[in-house]
Design a protein around this motif. Structure first.
Motif, short mmCIF file in Angstrom:
data_model
loop_
_atom_site.label_atom_id
_atom_site.label_comp_id
_atom_site.label_asym_id
_atom_site.label_seq_id
_atom_site.Cartn_x
_atom_site.Cartn_y
_atom_site.Cartn_z
N GLU A 27 -22.14 -31.68 16.47
CA GLU A 27 -23.04 -31.80 17.61
C GLU A 27 -22.53 -32.91 18.52
O GLU A 27 -21.79 -33.79 18.08
CB GLU A 27 -24.50 -32.03 17.19
CG GLU A 27 -24.71 -33.21 16.30
CD GLU A 27 -26.15 -33.35 15.82
OE1 GLU A 27 -26.95 -32.41 15.96
OE2 GLU A 27 -26.47 -34.43 15.32
N PRO A 28 -22.88 -32.89 19.82
CA PRO A 28 -22.34 -33.88 20.75
C PRO A 28 -22.70 -35.31 20.36
O PRO A 28 -23.72 -35.55 19.70
CB PRO A 28 -23.00 -33.50 22.08
CG PRO A 28 -23.40 -32.08 21.94
CD PRO A 28 -23.73 -31.89 20.50
N MET A 29 -21.87 -36.25 20.78
CA MET A 29 -22.04 -37.65 20.39
C MET A 29 -23.39 -38.22 20.81
O MET A 29 -24.02 -38.96 20.06
CB MET A 29 -20.93 -38.50 21.02
CG MET A 29 -19.61 -38.39 20.33
SD MET A 29 -19.68 -38.73 18.58
CE MET A 29 -19.99 -40.48 18.57
N CYS A 30 -23.84 -37.90 22.02
CA CYS A 30 -25.12 -38.48 22.49
C CYS A 30 -26.27 -38.03 21.59
O CYS A 30 -27.19 -38.80 21.32
CB CYS A 30 -25.37 -38.11 23.96
SG CYS A 30 -25.33 -36.36 24.32
N VAL A 31 -26.18 -36.80 21.10
CA VAL A 31 -27.22 -36.27 20.22
C VAL A 31 -27.16 -36.97 18.86
O VAL A 31 -28.17 -37.37 18.29
CB VAL A 31 -27.06 -34.74 20.05
CG1 VAL A 31 -28.06 -34.18 19.05
CG2 VAL A 31 -27.22 -34.05 21.41
N LYS A 32 -25.92 -37.15 18.36
CA LYS A 32 -25.74 -37.78 17.05
C LYS A 32 -26.40 -39.15 16.98
O LYS A 32 -26.95 -39.53 15.97
CB LYS A 32 -24.24 -37.99 16.79
CG LYS A 32 -23.53 -36.82 16.18
CD LYS A 32 -22.07 -37.24 15.91
CE LYS A 32 -21.21 -36.08 15.55
NZ LYS A 32 -21.58 -35.49 14.27
N VAL A 33 -26.27 -39.93 18.09
CA VAL A 33 -26.72 -41.33 18.01
C VAL A 33 -28.18 -41.51 18.44
O VAL A 33 -28.70 -42.61 18.36
CB VAL A 33 -25.83 -42.25 18.87
CG1 VAL A 33 -24.39 -42.21 18.40
CG2 VAL A 33 -25.94 -41.92 20.35
N ALA A 68 -34.15 -41.43 18.08
CA ALA A 68 -35.53 -41.09 18.47
C ALA A 68 -35.75 -39.58 18.57
O ALA A 68 -36.86 -39.12 18.83
CB ALA A 68 -35.85 -41.75 19.82
N ASP A 69 -34.65 -38.82 18.36
CA ASP A 69 -34.73 -37.35 18.50
C ASP A 69 -35.17 -36.90 19.88
O ASP A 69 -35.84 -35.87 20.04
CB ASP A 69 -35.66 -36.74 17.44
CG ASP A 69 -35.03 -36.74 16.07
OD1 ASP A 69 -33.80 -36.85 15.99
OD2 ASP A 69 -35.77 -36.65 15.09
N ALA A 70 -34.81 -37.69 20.89
CA ALA A 70 -35.11 -37.28 22.27
C ALA A 70 -34.11 -36.23 22.74
O ALA A 70 -34.37 -35.50 23.71
CB ALA A 70 -35.07 -38.49 23.19
#
Ligand code: SF4
Ligand code: SF4
Ligand code: SF4
Length: 184
Positions: free
Chosen positions: A123-129, A132-134
């Motif tokens: 999954e993309p990096m921004c999602v990984k980090v 907050a599950d935003a």
């Protein structure tokens, strides 16, 4: 032989109610796209930015989309749950009205590439980090639609816009070059 009948659409669902404005997504994106990879962190080089209005407790993560030459002369103002948001808060454009999505060293526009790389990330990096599950990554299969053949009017309309931008001579020269290249 007929090609595949479906194609994969990749999406990042954004829940702005969950976003805390921590900006970890900005840091992760810039690190992942640094040359060499992970060699630096600079949110100004991130392809995701968090539009922030701390007084109103508003944080809107947006990923870089297409480049636009001019800012909008008129903009919407949205009211959501009693809070006012400018159209720019949701807009993904690399646009002269703001410094987002313009590479600070080169001045070139940046665009989210969904972190497509070899080997591919799950999954993309921004999602990984995003703890907050935003940001939630979703892949879905959609039917591939037959592309309708462009009509003569559509072709002429496209050519006219190229001529307006680059001039008739340059367009004809390019067409001749393309035609010769195809012959070989
Ligand atoms: S990492 Fe998640 S919570 Fe933090 S700013 Fe980005 S989207 Fe918001
Ligand atoms: S950021 Fe988007 S909405 Fe705002 S001026 Fe630029 S193009 Fe228009
Ligand atoms: S998907 Fe990848 S390139 Fe796009 S904003 Fe997120 S981390 Fe950056």
């Amino acid at each position: 032989m007929a090609g595949p009948t479906t194609r994969t659409v990749k999406e990042i669902k954004v829940d702005i109610d969950k976003c805390t404005g921590c900006r970890a997504c900005e840091m992760a994106c810039s690190a992942y796209h640094a040359q060499p990879r992970y060699s630096s962190i600079n949110p100004a080089k991130s392809r995701i930015r968090v539009v922030t209005d701390e007084l109103n407790d508003e944080y809107v993560p947006i990923r870089a989309g297409d480049y636009t030459r001019a800012e909008c002369s008129g903009r919407h103002v949205y009211t959501i749950n009693g809070k006012e948001y400018s159209e720019c808060s949701f807009c993904r454009a690399s646009c002269p009205s703001r410094e987002y999505f313009i590479e600070p060293d080169s001045g070139l526009p940046m665009k989210c590439d969904m972190c497509e790389s070899v080997p591919a990330l799950d999954e993309p990096m921004c999602v990984k980090v995003c703890v907050a599950d935003a940001l939630i990554y979703v892949e879905r299969e959609v039917e591939r639609e037959e592309k309708p053949q462009p009509t003569r009017g559509q072709i002429e309309f496209g050519l006219e816009s190229l001529v307006g931008q680059f001039g008739m001579e340059a367009v004809i020269e390019s067409l001749v070059k393309m035609s010769k290249a195809r012959e070989h």
